[in-house]
Design a protein around this motif. Structure first.
Motif, PDB file in Angstrom:
ATOM      1  N   ALA A   1      55.892  84.555  40.375  1.00  0.00           N
ATOM      2  CA  ALA A   1      56.453  83.587  39.444  1.00  0.00           C
ATOM      3  C   ALA A   1      55.594  83.450  38.185  1.00  0.00           C
ATOM      4  CB  ALA A   1      56.597  82.230  40.131  1.00  0.00           C
ATOM      5  N   GLU A   2      56.279  83.182  37.076  1.00  0.00           N
ATOM      6  CA  GLU A   2      55.616  82.885  35.807  1.00  0.00           C
ATOM      7  C   GLU A   2      56.125  81.517  35.346  1.00  0.00           C
ATOM      8  OE1 GLU A   2      53.463  82.353  33.109  1.00  0.00           O
ATOM      9  OE2 GLU A   2      53.168  84.454  33.740  1.00  0.00           O
ATOM     10  N   LEU A   3      55.258  80.515  35.391  1.00  0.00           N
ATOM     11  CA  LEU A   3      55.676  79.144  35.123  1.00  0.00           C
ATOM     12  C   LEU A   3      56.215  78.952  33.709  1.00  0.00           C
ATOM     13  CD1 LEU A   3      52.898  77.071  36.950  1.00  0.00           C
ATOM     14  CD2 LEU A   3      55.191  77.676  37.753  1.00  0.00           C
ATOM     15  N   LEU A   4      55.802  79.810  32.777  1.00  0.00           N
ATOM     16  CA  LEU A   4      56.306  79.680  31.406  1.00  0.00           C
ATOM     17  C   LEU A   4      57.816  79.897  31.331  1.00  0.00           C
ATOM     18  CD1 LEU A   4      53.535  81.487  29.310  1.00  0.00           C
ATOM     19  CD2 LEU A   4      54.046  79.031  29.404  1.00  0.00           C
ATOM     20  N   ASN A   5      58.358  80.626  32.321  1.00  0.00           N
ATOM     21  CA  ASN A   5      59.801  80.863  32.341  1.00  0.00           C
ATOM     22  C   ASN A   5      60.595  79.596  32.659  1.00  0.00           C
ATOM     23  OD1 ASN A   5      59.665  83.599  31.715  1.00  0.00           O
ATOM     24  ND2 ASN A   5      59.437  84.199  33.863  1.00  0.00           N
ATOM     25  N   LEU A   6      59.915  78.558  33.110  1.00  0.00           N
ATOM     26  CA  LEU A   6      60.573  77.300  33.455  1.00  0.00           C
ATOM     27  C   LEU A   6      60.422  76.252  32.351  1.00  0.00           C
ATOM     28  CD1 LEU A   6      59.509  77.053  37.201  1.00  0.00           C
ATOM     29  CD2 LEU A   6      61.788  77.606  36.339  1.00  0.00           C
ATOM     30  N   GLN A   7      59.899  76.667  31.204  1.00  0.00           N
ATOM     31  CA  GLN A   7      59.679  75.721  30.117  1.00  0.00           C
ATOM     32  C   GLN A   7      60.544  76.094  28.915  1.00  0.00           C
ATOM     33  OE1 GLN A   7      55.471  75.484  29.287  1.00  0.00           O
ATOM     34  NE2 GLN A   7      54.933  75.209  31.440  1.00  0.00           N
ATOM     35  N   PRO A   8      61.097  75.079  28.213  1.00  0.00           N
ATOM     36  CA  PRO A   8      61.012  73.642  28.487  1.00  0.00           C
ATOM     37  C   PRO A   8      61.855  73.241  29.696  1.00  0.00           C
ATOM     38  CG  PRO A   8      62.496  74.036  26.662  1.00  0.00           C
ATOM     39  CD  PRO A   8      61.880  75.367  26.995  1.00  0.00           C
ATOM     40  N   ILE A   9      61.414  72.234  30.397  1.00  0.00           N
ATOM     41  CA  ILE A   9      62.064  71.841  31.647  1.00  0.00           C
ATOM     42  C   ILE A   9      63.504  71.394  31.416  1.00  0.00           C
ATOM     43  CG2 ILE A   9      61.988  70.203  33.561  1.00  0.00           C
ATOM     44  CD1 ILE A   9      58.971  70.170  33.311  1.00  0.00           C
TER      45      ILE A   9
END
Length: 374
Positions: free
Chosen positions: A167-175
């Motif tokens: 997983a790459e958390l940046l892909n979930l931003q902006p929430i």
């Protein structure tokens, strides 16, 4: 030989979970990402909230009328003629839902696994299994779900959790995503995936203590909703919201891209497909069981087994109407959203009218026991 027993709250919870987790989990991340971009987890949460309201209404009605299903207490609340119309609509809707779901199953199997096998063969094979399961009495039908639930939940959760290593958390931003105006449509589409849990209306009258159904409902919606959220978060975090839009079944691709650390086991898609087939079976069985029980009340039949066989060719014909997988998902979206008016709107009307008229069912007694014949 006659034996009587009750369905426990844990069994009800198991049926709710296995009914919800079905064919739709493959396309779920794409549906959420198309409507909300990086806000896919948020729109999924909204969809779960809408489904929660619908199931809560059914559960409250079931507690208020502990010896009857919605096909029965509807007649007492709004009258027999109007209830007959709604019962017919519910039976037809769940037949359509079953047909579209089994067609989606057939498309996935012939595209990903059995490439030389006609879609018609996979559809007929699955529906024969579903018909055999729904011929059973309610208690035995419940056992199917209870037995298969661990084979759905444990591997499913394990695969999703392992996939988070990529997983790459940046892909979930902006929430909140980039398209908040389309949250409503996405939430309704996702809420429609929970509609097989409507079977709870058939289970509550068979419980020993119907008032405990609220615990079963809460547990079922929490566990299935958590799995849905994890799938969406994992898929969006791994592929990104834009890439998901180009994947027909992102959850399957997620399993293909996942490996056990240390190269112990590469490509978990084979295991995932097995788990998914089992989950499709239990979900289809729930939808089909609702339709044949609704039809049983509409026709005044005493035996649902004949209806179970009678509907098989109808489901097959309906399943083959969409010309392609793309038109299939158009049908799925339209039928699912319209169906919410029945699965949420109708129980809401019944509950309001029951409260205004102060209509209440008879106390739960021995007549609610589930009769089994060996």
């Amino acid at each position: 030989m006659q034996a009587s027993s009750h369905i426990t709250e844990r069994q009800v919870g198991a049926v709710v979970i296995s009914a919800i987790i079905g064919v739709g989990i493959l396309a779920l991340p794409r549906i959420a990402a198309e409507e909300a971009n990086t806000g896919a987890p948020l729109v999924t949460l909204l969809g779960i909230g809408i489904a929660f309201i619908g199931l809560l209404l059914l559960t409250l009605l079931g507690i208020r009328f502990p010896r009857e299903s919605i096909f029965e207490y509807g007649q007492r609340i709004i009258g027999r003629p109007l209830a007959y119309v709604f019962n017919t609509c519910l039976a037809v809707f769940f037949i359509l839902l079953t047909a579209l779901a089994v067609r989606e199953f057939g498309e996935v199997i012939t595209s990903a696994v059995l490439r030389r096998t006609p879609t018609e063969v996979t559809i007929i094979t699955m529906m024969i299994l579903v018909v055999m399961a729904t011929r059973q009495k309610l208690l035995k039908f419940t056992y199917f779900h209870v037995f298969y639930l661990p084979f759905i939940l444990v591997p499913g959760l394990a695969i999703v959790l392992v996939s988070l290593q990529n997983a790459e958390l940046l892909n979930l931003q902006p929430i909140i995503g980039n398209i908040p105006a389309r949250y409503g449509k996405g939430a309704l589409t996702i809420a429609a995936l929970f509609q097989p849990a409507f079977i709870v209306t058939l289970l509550i009258p068979a419980m020993q203590t119907p008032k405990k159904a609220i615990k079963s409902f809460l547990g079922g919606i929490f566990i299935s909703g958590t799995l849905y959220m994890l799938i969406v978060c994992a898929a969006v975090a791994v592929f990104g919201p834009h890439e998901i839009n180009h994947l027909m079944w992102p959850t399957l691709e997620l399993a293909r891209a996942t490996t056990i650390p240390g190269d112990t086991l590469e490509r978990l898609d084979a295991i995932f497909i097995i788990v998914w087939v089992v989950s499709v079976f239990t979900s289809l069985a729930a939808s089909y069981y609702i339709s044949i029980n609704g039809a049983q009340k509409v026709f005044g039949s005493q035996d649902h087994r004949f209806i179970s066989h009678f509907f098989l060719p109808i489901v097959f014909i309906l399943a083959m109407i969409p010309k392609s997988v793309f038109s299939l998902y158009v049908f799925v979206e339209i039928v699912g959203i319209i169906g919410l008016a029945l699965t949420i709107g109708y129980p809401f009307i019944l509950l309001i009218v029951a409260l205004l008229r102060k209509v209440r069912g008879e106390p739960h007694g021995n007549s609610s026991e589930v009769q089994e014949t060996d």
